[in-house]
Design a protein around this motif. Structure first.
Motif, PDB file in Angstrom:
ATOM      1  N   GLY A  82       0.810  -1.212   0.000  1.00 15.63           N
ATOM      2  CA  GLY A  82       0.000   0.000   0.000  1.00 15.63           C
ATOM      3  C   GLY A  82       0.840   1.256   0.000  1.00 15.63           C
ATOM      4  N   HIS A  83       1.925   1.235   0.771  1.00 13.34           N
ATOM      5  CA  HIS A  83       2.827   2.393   0.813  1.00 13.34           C
ATOM      6  C   HIS A  83       3.511   2.610  -0.538  1.00 13.34           C
ATOM      7  CE1 HIS A  83       3.278   1.962   5.470  1.00 13.34           C
ATOM      8  NE2 HIS A  83       2.109   2.431   5.102  1.00 13.34           N
ATOM      9  N   LEU A  84       3.949   1.528  -1.161  1.00 10.99           N
ATOM     10  CA  LEU A  84       4.614   1.639  -2.462  1.00 10.99           C
ATOM     11  C   LEU A  84       3.654   2.131  -3.541  1.00 10.99           C
ATOM     12  CD1 LEU A  84       6.708  -1.661  -2.420  1.00 10.99           C
ATOM     13  CD2 LEU A  84       7.615   0.660  -2.267  1.00 10.99           C
ATOM     14  N   LEU A  85       2.387   1.729  -3.440  1.00  8.81           N
ATOM     15  CA  LEU A  85       1.400   2.073  -4.471  1.00  8.81           C
ATOM     16  C   LEU A  85       0.897   3.504  -4.333  1.00  8.81           C
ATOM     17  CD1 LEU A  85      -0.221   0.908  -6.855  1.00  8.81           C
ATOM     18  CD2 LEU A  85      -1.996   0.275  -5.210  1.00  8.81           C
ATOM     19  N   THR A  86       0.662   3.931  -3.088  1.00 10.99           N
ATOM     20  CA  THR A  86       0.042   5.246  -2.870  1.00 10.99           C
ATOM     21  C   THR A  86       1.021   6.330  -2.435  1.00 10.99           C
ATOM     22  OG1 THR A  86      -0.450   4.791  -0.533  1.00 10.99           O
ATOM     23  CG2 THR A  86      -2.067   4.047  -2.182  1.00 10.99           C
ATOM     24  N   GLY A  87       2.176   5.928  -1.910  1.00  7.47           N
ATOM     25  CA  GLY A  87       3.113   6.909  -1.373  1.00  7.47           C
ATOM     26  C   GLY A  87       2.734   7.377   0.019  1.00  7.47           C
ATOM     27  N   GLN A  88       1.605   6.906   0.541  1.00  6.99           N
ATOM     28  CA  GLN A  88       1.149   7.267   1.887  1.00  6.99           C
ATOM     29  C   GLN A  88       1.823   6.336   2.891  1.00  6.99           C
ATOM     30  OE1 GLN A  88       0.276   8.711   4.846  1.00  6.99           O
ATOM     31  NE2 GLN A  88      -1.358   9.646   3.628  1.00  6.99           N
ATOM     32  N   ARG A  89       2.679   6.903   3.751  1.00  2.28           N
ATOM     33  CA  ARG A  89       3.499   6.082   4.640  1.00  2.28           C
ATOM     34  C   ARG A  89       3.191   6.286   6.117  1.00  2.28           C
ATOM     35  NH1 ARG A  89       7.312   3.981   1.299  1.00  2.28           N
ATOM     36  NH2 ARG A  89       7.517   5.038  -0.710  1.00  2.28           N
ATOM     37  N   ARG A  90       2.112   6.950   6.406  1.00  2.00           N
ATOM     38  CA  ARG A  90       1.763   7.187   7.807  1.00  2.00           C
ATOM     39  C   ARG A  90       1.041   5.970   8.392  1.00  2.00           C
ATOM     40  NH1 ARG A  90       2.453  12.487   9.133  1.00  2.00           N
ATOM     41  NH2 ARG A  90       2.746  13.915   7.378  1.00  2.00           N
ATOM     42  N   ILE A  91       1.303   5.725   9.662  1.00  2.00           N
ATOM     43  CA  ILE A  91       0.627   4.652  10.381  1.00  2.00           C
ATOM     44  C   ILE A  91       0.304   5.153  11.789  1.00  2.00           C
ATOM     45  CG2 ILE A  91       2.839   3.612  11.087  1.00  2.00           C
ATOM     46  CD1 ILE A  91       1.448   0.890  11.039  1.00  2.00           C
ATOM     47  N   PRO A  92      -0.941   5.019  12.247  1.00  2.00           N
ATOM     48  CA  PRO A  92      -1.279   5.476  13.606  1.00  2.00           C
ATOM     49  C   PRO A  92      -0.473   4.724  14.660  1.00  2.00           C
ATOM     50  CG  PRO A  92      -3.260   4.956  12.321  1.00  2.00           C
ATOM     51  CD  PRO A  92      -2.087   4.442  11.539  1.00  2.00           C
ATOM     52  N   ARG A  93      -0.323   5.346  15.796  1.00  2.00           N
ATOM     53  CA  ARG A  93       0.420   4.706  16.887  1.00  2.00           C
ATOM     54  C   ARG A  93      -0.194   3.362  17.252  1.00  2.00           C
ATOM     55  NH1 ARG A  93       2.969   7.285  22.223  1.00  2.00           N
ATOM     56  NH2 ARG A  93       2.865   5.500  23.607  1.00  2.00           N
TER      57      ARG A  93
END
Length: 312
Positions: A82-93
Motif C-alpha cells: 500500500g505504501h509503495l502504491l500510494t506513497g502514503q506512509r503514515r501509520i497510527p500509533r
C-alpha cells in the motif's frame, strides 16, 4: 517519564522511499513474492488436510508452520504494498503497536513450533518404538497450543512494554514496518535499561527453543552415526534436512537482528536483512519442504492426477 508525556500519535514508515524511481518495480516484485508465498504455503496446508498419507505428527506441525508463514508475511507485506502504491506512509500509533504485536506473536510462535518439530524428529529417530506415545495426537495439540500461547505472551509483553515508553518526536521510523529496534530509537530519554531488558527477553525467547533444537539434533546425530548402513544413515538424515535448513534460515537472522544493542542498528542495511526473514523466508519454506520431501511431492502428484486424466 511515563506514557502520559508522549505526544506522538502517528509514525511515518520511511521504508524504501529513498528509491523513488523504483517504487513500481518494488511493488511488482513484493506483490509477486507475496502471492507466491500465500499460494505455496496454502497448497501445503490443503495437501496435508486432504491427503490421508500426510497425517503423521511431522505433517501436523508442518501444516501449522505453513499457516503461520501466511500470517507472518501478511502482517508486513500488504501494508508495504500500500505504501509503495500510494506513497502514503503514515501509520497510527495504535496501528504500529498492533503490527508489532502480531509480528512478534507469529515470530515467537514459529520459534517454539520449530523446537516442537525438532522434538518430533528426535522421537521418530531416537525412540521409534515409543514414537506413537511420545507424539500422540494429544501431545501434538498441547505442543502446538503451548507455542501459540508463548507467542501471544511474547507479543503482548514486548509491545505493551515498548509502547508504554514516551515518544516525543521525531516520528520517522527508518524501516518498512514497526520493528522493535527502529521504534525503540524514537523513545525519548535514556533507554539503555529498557534496551537491556528487551535484549535479555529476546535472548531468552530465541535461545531457549534454539537450545532445545540443538540438544535434539545432538541426540539425533549420535543415533544416526550408530546406524551401521550408509543407506540407513542417509534415509534417517533426509527426514531432518528440510527442518534443519528452515531452522538455520530463521534462527540465523533472528539472532542477528534481536540479540544486539540498539546502537548497532543500521537504517541502510537492517531493513534489507528484515526483508530476508519477513518476506523471503516464508516463500522458501514451501519450496524446501516440497522439493526435499518425497511424501509431499507424492501427495501433490496424486492431487494433480485427480484434477485431470493426464498422466504426470
Amino acid at each position: 517519564m511515563n506514557a502520559n508525556t508522549s505526544t506522538v500519535t502517528e509514525f511515518i514508515l520511511v521504508g524504501f522511499s529513498r528509491l523513488a524511481h523504483l517504487q513500481g518495480l518494488l511493488f511488482s516484485l513484493f506483490l509477486t513474492v507475496y502471492l507466491l508465498t500465500v499460494a505455496g504455503n496454502l497448497l501445503i496446508v490443503l495437501l496435508i488436510s486432504t491427503d490421508a498419507a500426510l497425517q503423521s505428527p511431522m505433517y501436523f506441525f508442518l501444516r501449522i508452520l505453513s499457516a503461520l508463514e501466511i500470517c507472518y508475511t501478511s502482517v508486513t507485506v500488504p501494508l508495504l504494498l500500500g505504501h509503495l502504491l500510494t506513497g502514503q506512509r503514515r501509520i497510527p500509533r495504535t496501528g504500529c503497536a498492533l503490527q508489532m504485536f502480531f509480528f512478534l506473536f507469529f515470530g515467537a510462535t514459529e520459534c517454539c513450533l520449530l523446537a516442537a518439530m525438532a522434538y518430533d524428529r528426535y522421537a521418530a529417530i531416537c525412540a521409534p518404538l515409543r514414537y506413537p506415545l511420545l507424539l500422540s495426537r494429544r501431545v501434538c495439540v498441547q505442543l502446538a497450543g503451548s507455542a501459540w500461547a508463548c507467542g501471544a505472551m511474547v507479543g503482548l509483553g514486548h509491545t505493551s512494554f515498548i509502547f508504554s515508553l514516551p515518544f516525543c518526536g521525531p516520528n520517522a521510523i527508518p524501516h518498512f514496518f514497526c520493528e522493535i529496534q527502529p521504534v525503540l530509537q524514537l523513545v525519548c530519554g535514556d533507554t539503555s535499561l529498557n534496551e537491556l531488558q528487551i535484549i535479555l527477553a529476546a535472548a531468552l525467547i530465541i535461545l531457549c527453543p534454539f537450545g532445545l533444537i540443538l540438544s535434539s539434533y545432538g541426540r539425533i546425530l549420535a543415533t544416526i552415526f550408530r546406524i551401521p548402513s550408509a543407506t540407513g544413515r542417509r534415509k534417517a538424515f533426509s527426514t531432518c534436512s528440510s527442518h534443519l535448513i528452515v531452522v538455520s534460515l530463521f534462527y540465523g537472522t533472528a539472532i542477528f537482528i534481536y540479540i544486539r544493542p540498539k546502537a548497532s542498528y543500521d537504517p541502510a542495511t537492517d531493513p534489507l536483512l528484515s526483508l530476508f526473514y519477513a518476506v523471503v523466508t516464508p516463500i522458501l519454506n514451501p519450496i524446501i519442504y516440497s522439493l526435499r520431501n518425497a511424501d509431499v511431492k507424492a501427495a501433490l502428484k496424486r492431487t494433480i492426477q485427480k484434477m485431470g486424466p493426464a498422466e504426470i
